[in-house]
Write an enzyme that holds these catalytic residues in place. Sequence first.
Site, short mmCIF file in Angstrom:
data_model
loop_
_atom_site.label_atom_id
_atom_site.label_comp_id
_atom_site.label_asym_id
_atom_site.label_seq_id
_atom_site.Cartn_x
_atom_site.Cartn_y
_atom_site.Cartn_z
N GLU A 75 41.68 31.09 37.28
CA GLU A 75 40.31 30.59 37.42
C GLU A 75 40.15 29.33 36.59
O GLU A 75 40.77 29.19 35.52
CB GLU A 75 39.30 31.66 36.95
CG GLU A 75 37.85 31.15 36.98
CD GLU A 75 36.79 32.23 36.87
OE1 GLU A 75 37.14 33.39 36.59
OE2 GLU A 75 35.60 31.89 37.09
N ASN A 118 33.63 33.55 38.77
CA ASN A 118 32.26 33.04 38.74
C ASN A 118 32.23 31.52 38.97
O ASN A 118 31.26 30.99 39.51
CB ASN A 118 31.62 33.37 37.39
CG ASN A 118 31.47 34.87 37.18
OD1 ASN A 118 31.57 35.66 38.11
ND2 ASN A 118 31.22 35.28 35.95
N ASN A 124 32.53 35.39 45.57
CA ASN A 124 32.92 36.17 44.39
C ASN A 124 31.72 36.88 43.79
O ASN A 124 30.68 36.24 43.54
CB ASN A 124 33.52 35.23 43.33
CG ASN A 124 33.87 35.97 42.04
OD1 ASN A 124 34.85 36.72 42.02
ND2 ASN A 124 33.09 35.79 40.99
N GLU A 125 31.82 38.16 43.58
CA GLU A 125 30.86 38.97 42.82
C GLU A 125 29.40 38.62 43.13
O GLU A 125 28.57 38.50 42.21
CB GLU A 125 31.13 38.87 41.31
CG GLU A 125 32.42 39.54 40.92
CD GLU A 125 32.63 39.69 39.40
OE1 GLU A 125 31.84 39.14 38.61
OE2 GLU A 125 33.60 40.37 39.02
N TYR A 163 37.01 46.03 34.70
CA TYR A 163 37.54 45.68 33.38
C TYR A 163 37.27 46.85 32.44
O TYR A 163 36.20 47.45 32.50
CB TYR A 163 36.87 44.41 32.84
CG TYR A 163 37.22 43.17 33.64
CD1 TYR A 163 38.45 42.54 33.47
CD2 TYR A 163 36.34 42.64 34.58
CE1 TYR A 163 38.79 41.40 34.20
CE2 TYR A 163 36.68 41.50 35.31
CZ TYR A 163 37.91 40.89 35.11
OH TYR A 163 38.24 39.77 35.83
N GLU A 171 40.35 41.71 40.86
CA GLU A 171 40.19 41.42 39.41
C GLU A 171 40.28 42.76 38.71
O GLU A 171 39.46 43.66 38.96
CB GLU A 171 38.83 40.77 39.11
CG GLU A 171 38.76 39.30 39.44
CD GLU A 171 37.49 38.64 38.92
OE1 GLU A 171 37.02 38.98 37.82
OE2 GLU A 171 36.97 37.78 39.65
N GLN A 182 43.45 37.58 33.87
CA GLN A 182 43.91 36.40 34.58
C GLN A 182 45.34 36.11 34.13
O GLN A 182 45.85 36.79 33.25
CB GLN A 182 42.99 35.22 34.30
CG GLN A 182 41.52 35.48 34.71
CD GLN A 182 40.62 34.26 34.57
OE1 GLN A 182 41.01 33.18 34.21
NE2 GLN A 182 39.32 34.49 34.84
O1 AHR Z 1 37.79 37.07 35.12
C1 AHR Z 1 36.64 36.68 34.41
C2 AHR Z 1 35.36 36.82 35.22
O2 AHR Z 1 35.11 38.18 35.42
C3 AHR Z 1 35.37 36.24 36.61
O3 AHR Z 1 35.02 34.90 36.64
C4 AHR Z 1 34.33 37.05 37.32
O4 AHR Z 1 34.57 37.15 38.69
C5 AHR Z 1 34.34 38.37 36.61
O5 AHR Z 1 33.07 38.80 36.26
#
Ligand code: AHR
Length: 507
Positions: free
Chosen positions: A27, A72, A172-173, A244, A294, A352
């Site tokens: 990213e 993002n 994305n999201e 996450y 992700e 990432q």
């Molecule tokens: O990977 C970091 C961020 O986490 C990304 O930009 C977003 O898609 C997610 O919330």
Amino acid sequence: MRNARLTLDPAFTVAPVPRRLFGSFVEHMGRCVYTGIFEPEHPTADEDGFRTDVLELVKELGPTVVRYPGGNFVSGFDWEDSVGPREQRPRRIDRAWRSVETNQFGLAEFDAWARKAGTEPMMAVNLGTRGMQDACNLLEYSNHASGTKYSDLRVAHGSTDPFGIKLWCLGNELDGPWQTGHKTAHEYGRLAAETGRAMRQIDPDIELVAVGSSSRSMPTFGAWESTVLELAYDTVDYVSLHAYYQEDDDTRDAGSFLASAVDMDLFIEQVVATADAVRARGKHSKFINLSFDEWNVWYQKRPHHGEGVQPWDVAPRVIEDEYSITDAVVVGTLLNSLLRHSDRVTIGAQAQLVNVIGLLRSEPGGDAWKQSIAHPFEQMRRLATGTVLRVASSSDKYSTTDFGDVDVVDASATYDEDTSTVSLFLANRDLEDSATVTVDLRGFDVSRVVTAKVLAATEGQTRDTTNATGAHDQVGLRPLQDATVTDGVASVVLPPLSWAVVQVAKA
Ligand code: AHR
């Protein structure tokens, strides 16, 4: 001593190992691109400005697919700013991370880098501030041979051959209120369906990923997937999942953190159930597969996040988590979860690749190294080949705050018919005790251990030990002594809090 008994049989399979399961993510965020993969002033930089020290590490890791350019970031990205002569590219505000984007690395650079890294690009389009026409223009620029406005622009910019990108994320999201251009499921589902349809008119061979939930704890989880797929089922091929995990620093509830894969298992199974319910309601014949694009450990609550960073910095040091032995064990179990569900999760992208919650770290002008979490990733990418096996497991349990009783030993396995090799990926989540894992392999013709490696704390280390600049190999893989196979039964002794790979094969 803790105990677990696993039974595997060649007839009990999940799916062929999906090629794209071991992907990652680049990213335009923090130092993932700038001073991560791209740093023209670095002593190891090649003619394109790519850091070859980082590139060599990337090649060792071997991510099979790399998602780009966000995240993002993509929800405010004007792709046109990132192409053409570098000196004419504008500096732009990146609203998502409150940074300045210089656009010195863009689409052509990513295409060239991905080719050098030997990975497949996975491109996200901006459905936050932009829409169908811009996505189509980007696709035309990327994939159309020549003779049209945007394909000829690419040729004029020096890329004669099309990029030929197959895999496209429709935003994305967009379920998240933090996302620029956040939408309701209905708004997004309509936009995704129409954008996807228009993109397919340009290139019918592309594969499309619809935005799913940003985590299982989103208030809209379930309803979002259902509505989006009701509207876009015929158009898209995949729905995305993001997750996450972190250990709570206040309680240090390591048991719950170590059981993060239980949450990932549930998340996957619930999205599969939702997608299949839409399939039934709509009388569709095709299945929607899952793109877990992700996932990682991310210490969102730690104070170092963004410390010292000023708004509108270029490539600031943000979320440069340093990963420990504990984190590596958790990442190993998350990979196990993906593999166990590989009949439906056919794309994975760890987030990432470099510096930003990275598998790798690099210092500007300095060294580059693998974080602890890179080791299970690399081993599984290399050794999980052939077919994923169903693991019948009976393990001692431990009790957790978040998930109740959880198996001490977490496992996944593959069988490669070409080499008659069974690969076992094992984690011992017990912080104090070793675990003996007995694996019934009597259906296979295997009689020798060919690989046995373990990641665990060594003399003088704690579970918090990390790799660091100038100390690249503190956490890594060591030979695992206690692995045998006799009469078709393997026995492995895992040290406390450890992740291991054991391969057994024909004599
Ligand atoms: O990977 C970091 C961020 O986490 C990304 O930009 C977003 O898609 C997610 O919330």
